[in-house]
Design a protein around this motif. Structure first.
Motif, PDB file in Angstrom:
ATOM      1  N   VAL A 160      69.370 -35.510 105.166  1.00 14.38           N
ATOM      2  CA  VAL A 160      68.195 -36.016 104.583  1.00 14.38           C
ATOM      3  C   VAL A 160      68.240 -37.398 103.863  1.00 14.38           C
ATOM      4  CG1 VAL A 160      66.182 -35.498 103.154  1.00 14.38           C
ATOM      5  CG2 VAL A 160      67.282 -33.755 104.440  1.00 14.38           C
ATOM      6  N   ILE A 161      67.526 -38.446 104.263  1.00 19.37           N
ATOM      7  CA  ILE A 161      67.514 -39.499 103.340  1.00 19.37           C
ATOM      8  C   ILE A 161      66.202 -39.881 102.628  1.00 19.37           C
ATOM      9  CG2 ILE A 161      67.839 -41.937 103.735  1.00 19.37           C
ATOM     10  CD1 ILE A 161      69.533 -41.477 106.249  1.00 19.37           C
ATOM     11  N   PHE A 162      66.230 -40.238 101.435  1.00 22.64           N
ATOM     12  CA  PHE A 162      64.891 -40.364 100.703  1.00 22.64           C
ATOM     13  C   PHE A 162      65.032 -42.147 100.452  1.00 22.64           C
ATOM     14  CE2 PHE A 162      62.776 -41.702  96.984  1.00 22.64           C
ATOM     15  CZ  PHE A 162      61.440 -41.150  97.086  1.00 22.64           C
ATOM     16  N   CYS A 163      63.821 -42.771 100.730  1.00 18.64           N
ATOM     17  CA  CYS A 163      63.825 -44.406 100.883  1.00 18.64           C
ATOM     18  C   CYS A 163      62.776 -44.611 100.165  1.00 18.64           C
ATOM     19  CB  CYS A 163      63.628 -44.984 102.316  1.00 18.64           C
ATOM     20  SG  CYS A 163      64.566 -44.232 103.567  1.00 18.64           S
ATOM     21  N   SER A 164      63.088 -45.555  98.878  1.00 17.82           N
ATOM     22  CA  SER A 164      62.159 -46.033  97.953  1.00 17.82           C
ATOM     23  C   SER A 164      61.188 -46.938  98.702  1.00 17.82           C
ATOM     24  CB  SER A 164      62.862 -46.878  96.782  1.00 17.82           C
ATOM     25  OG  SER A 164      63.404 -47.955  97.319  1.00 17.82           O
ATOM     26  N   PRO A 165      60.095 -47.560  98.292  1.00 26.63           N
ATOM     27  CA  PRO A 165      59.151 -48.411  98.852  1.00 26.63           C
ATOM     28  C   PRO A 165      59.858 -49.783  99.209  1.00 26.63           C
ATOM     29  CG  PRO A 165      58.244 -47.247  97.118  1.00 26.63           C
ATOM     30  CD  PRO A 165      59.683 -46.832  96.844  1.00 26.63           C
ATOM     31  N   GLU A 166      59.451 -50.298 100.411  1.00 25.57           N
ATOM     32  CA  GLU A 166      59.862 -51.564 100.746  1.00 25.57           C
ATOM     33  C   GLU A 166      61.442 -51.912 100.870  1.00 25.57           C
ATOM     34  OE1 GLU A 166      58.881 -54.667  98.061  1.00 25.57           O
ATOM     35  OE2 GLU A 166      56.724 -54.338  98.030  1.00 25.57           O
ATOM     36  N   THR A 167      61.979 -50.410 101.270  1.00 21.90           N
ATOM     37  CA  THR A 167      63.417 -50.378 101.783  1.00 21.90           C
ATOM     38  C   THR A 167      63.262 -50.741 103.293  1.00 21.90           C
ATOM     39  OG1 THR A 167      63.969 -48.538 100.155  1.00 21.90           O
ATOM     40  CG2 THR A 167      65.262 -48.926 102.078  1.00 21.90           C
ATOM     41  N   GLN A 168      64.567 -51.466 103.471  1.00 24.90           N
ATOM     42  CA  GLN A 168      64.712 -52.093 105.165  1.00 24.90           C
ATOM     43  C   GLN A 168      65.982 -51.483 105.385  1.00 24.90           C
ATOM     44  OE1 GLN A 168      65.780 -56.083 106.144  1.00 24.90           O
ATOM     45  NE2 GLN A 168      63.724 -56.234 107.084  1.00 24.90           N
TER      46      GLN A 168
END
Length: 220
Positions: A160-168
């Motif tokens: 499972v990967i959690f990505c913050s806003p504007e992550t590329q």
């Protein structure tokens, strides 16, 4: 005609007579004009031959069958017709669209992510993920999480990967588990798979996931 006149005089007399001048300027010209008038009068009284019109028409039909020739027509002047040009433009746009769309529709085997969840504030919705965003991610291409939105990705291996806003980032699961992070931050809960490490590739170098939870941030 009169042997005493030259060809040049004959031409000049003929042109004058044809133009309507019937009075000669001298005795020679007057005699020539009289001869012209006698010839013209004789031609008028000469009886026209009788023609067999039906026989002539039949003969012409036979000659046309024996010697057919193509009918010559005047070439039509070129005019601008927008229909062919429009069809060519549509065909080019169609081919260009297919070339751009086929890579987006191609999904490698196995697909990197089983589920994608966008969260805005306290509201989470899986159907809020843009269709094109899903296909780009599933194809291993770079995607960018929208601003003011976080993304939770459940990978095909159970991670499972959690990505913050504007992550590329992009995810590739074929051969080796590899996550490419160009910008932003990730929290990774990596599933343990023997002899198959998870690599996070950043602009500064690669990081190998060790343990269960891994946090990484790239600020560009």
């Amino acid at each position: 005609m009169n042997p005493m006149i030259t060809d040049k005089q004959e031409l000049e007399f003929s042109e004058r007579y044809s133009s309507g001048i019937r009075e000669g300027r001298d005795e020679t010209e007057s005699s020539v004009f009289q001869a012209y008038a006698a010839i013209s009068e004789g031609l008028r009284t000469y009886p026209a031959p009788n023609l067999d019109v039906s026989a002539l028409a039949e003969r012409m039909a036979q000659e046309m069958k024996l010697h057919p020739e193509p009918v010559r027509t005047r070439r039509r002047a070129w005019t601008w017709n927008p229909a062919p040009a429009f069809a060519v433009v549509c065909a080019v746009l169609l081919v260009f669209g297919l070339v751009q769309l086929v890579p987006l529709l191609y999904v490698p085997n196995p697909a990197p992510a089983d589920s994608i969840l966008f969260t805005t504030g306290s509201k989470a919705a899986e159907d809020a993920v843009p269709w094109i965003w899903k296909h780009r991610l599933q194809n291993g291409r770079l995607v960018t999480v929208p601003s003011d939105t976080s993304a939770t990705l459940r990978l095909s291996d159970g991670s499972v990967i959690f990505c913050s806003p504007e992550t590329q980032l992009s995810i590739r699961m074929t051969g080796q588990r590899r996550i490419i992070l160009n910008d932003g931050s990730l929290v990774i809960h990596a599933a343990h798979i023997p002899d198959k490490d998870m690599i996070v590739q950043t602009p500064l170098g690669d990081a190998r996931v060790v343990g269960t939870v891994f946090r990484i941030h790239v600020n560009r």
